[in-house]
Enzyme design. Structure first.
Site, PDB file in Angstrom:
ATOM      1  N   GLY A  35       6.889   5.851   4.782  1.00 27.74           N
ATOM      2  CA  GLY A  35       5.698   6.193   5.561  1.00 27.74           C
ATOM      3  C   GLY A  35       5.379   5.133   6.607  1.00 27.74           C
ATOM      4  CB  THR A  45       7.496  -2.602   4.746  1.00 24.06           C
ATOM      5  OG1 THR A  45       8.452  -3.599   5.085  1.00 24.06           O
ATOM      6  CG2 THR A  45       6.747  -2.193   6.021  1.00 24.06           C
ATOM      7  N   GLY A  46       4.318  -2.372   4.147  1.00 29.06           N
ATOM      8  CA  GLY A  46       3.191  -1.456   4.018  1.00 29.06           C
ATOM      9  C   GLY A  46       1.948  -2.191   3.550  1.00 29.06           C
ATOM     10  CD  GLU A  81      10.169   0.064   2.618  1.00 32.37           C
ATOM     11  OE1 GLU A  81       9.051  -0.432   2.726  1.00 32.37           O
ATOM     12  OE2 GLU A  81      10.365   1.283   2.492  1.00 32.37           O
ATOM     13  CB  THR A  84       0.709  -1.263  -1.593  1.00 24.15           C
ATOM     14  OG1 THR A  84       0.125  -0.022  -1.194  1.00 24.15           O
ATOM     15  CG2 THR A  84       0.343  -1.559  -3.027  1.00 24.15           C
TER      16      THR A  84
HETATM   17  O1  LIG Z   1       8.061   2.275   5.181  1.00 22.79           O
HETATM   18  C1  LIG Z   1       7.145   1.924   4.461  1.00 22.79           C
HETATM   19  C2  LIG Z   1       7.182   1.809   3.018  1.00 22.79           C
HETATM   20  O2  LIG Z   1       8.066   2.642   2.343  1.00 22.79           O
HETATM   21  C3  LIG Z   1       5.834   1.672   2.316  1.00 22.79           C
HETATM   22  O3  LIG Z   1       6.088   0.931   1.172  1.00 22.79           O
HETATM   23  C4  LIG Z   1       5.180   2.984   1.951  1.00 22.79           C
HETATM   24  O4  LIG Z   1       5.039   3.783   3.100  1.00 22.79           O
HETATM   25  C5  LIG Z   1       3.807   2.768   1.300  1.00 22.79           C
HETATM   26  O5  LIG Z   1       2.939   2.188   2.228  1.00 22.79           O
HETATM   27  P1  LIG Z   1       1.445   1.821   1.876  1.00 22.79           P
HETATM   28  O6  LIG Z   1       1.473   0.776   0.814  1.00 22.79           O
HETATM   29  O7  LIG Z   1       0.865   1.309   3.163  1.00 22.79           O
HETATM   30  O8  LIG Z   1       0.761   3.079   1.419  1.00 22.79           O
END
Ligand SMILES: O=C[C@H](O)[C@H](O)[C@H](O)COP(=O)(O)O
Length: 227
Positions: free
Chosen positions: A95, A25-26, A102, A28
């Site tokens: 985040g 998730t997120g 996850e 990336t």
């Molecule tokens: O709960 C969200 C996840 O752990 C995400 O993989 C982490 O917050 C990174 O998110 P991003 O790729 O949007 O920075």
């Protein structure tokens, strides 16, 4: 240079025909899902399990077959982002509010491939506030208890000012530590507190981390003694 996309697309090279894939998730992880979607359109056959409603919706948009959790056996490979990565490949995640699913998916995975930009690689975890998923019942007490661990706990809110709820119906408390000296110990202590469902420390769970640099270089950090 879009380093998130660079790392994500590199990790998708590890996806092979017939695999059961965990989708993180997120922002990336979303690049990885889109790249997997492109490969599915070109004829790759995989099945996938998603770590959030958001990722599931994106995967469906790309016609990636999503399997319900109950029907998933072992997962071959999970590709997910992170908020911080330390030299032992321990992580802060959550985040985006998806840490619990996850972590469950990571725990069921033979390989956990983390994708990140160089800006998230740190010597010690903790500059990023540690997300902790807590049940709504008596959450005020749980937050008080969190403060006793030496952090400033902040109940997460949405942009609209409502309390943020996870896909599991729980709250998230972001714990501002600045530095976490012993992440493994803190992980254990936090998860012993009644009211805490889980926290965003992922200890010895990553098999490898794909780090993309602004220069365009990609580095793969491996955890040899694990998985
Ligand atoms: O709960 C969200 C996840 O752990 C995400 O993989 C982490 O917050 C990174 O998110 P991003 O790729 O949007 O920075």
């Amino acid at each position: 240079m879009n380093i998130k996309k660079l790392a994500a697309e590199k990790a998708v090279d590890w996806v092979e025909e017939g695999m059961m894939v965990g989708l993180g998730t997120g922002s990336t992880a979303a690049y990885a899902i889109e790249k997997i979607g492109e490969r599915v359109k070109q004829g790759l056959h995989i099945r996938a399990v998603a770590t959030s409603v958001q990722s599931e919706n994106l995967a469906r948009k790309w016609s990636i077959p999503i399997i319900p959790f109950a029907e998933v056996g072992e997962i071959d490979l999970t590709i997910d982002g992170a908020d911080e990565v330390d030299p032992d490949l321990n992580l802060i995640k959550g985040g985006g509010g998806a840490l619990l699913r996850e972590k469950i998916v990571a725990a069921r995975s033979r390989q956990v491939m983390i994708i990140t930009g160089e800006n998230k690689v740190v010597q010690k975890l903790g500059a990023f506030p540690l997300p902790v998923e807590v049940v709504t019942f008596a959450h005020e007490w749980t937050i008080e208890k969190l403060a006793s661990f030496g952090c400033k706990p902040v109940l997460r809110q949405t942009k609209e000012g409502d309390i943020f709820k996870t896909d599991n119906g729980n709250y998230t408390v972001d714990c501002h530590f600045d530095v976490i000296e012993d992440a493994a110990r803190l992980h254990h202590k936090l998860n012993n507190v009644p009211g805490i469902v889980d926290n965003g420390l992922f200890i010895r769970m990553a098999s490898a981390v794909v780090v993309a640099y602004e220069s365009g270089v990609i580095e793969v950090l491996r955890a040899p003694s694990r998985r």
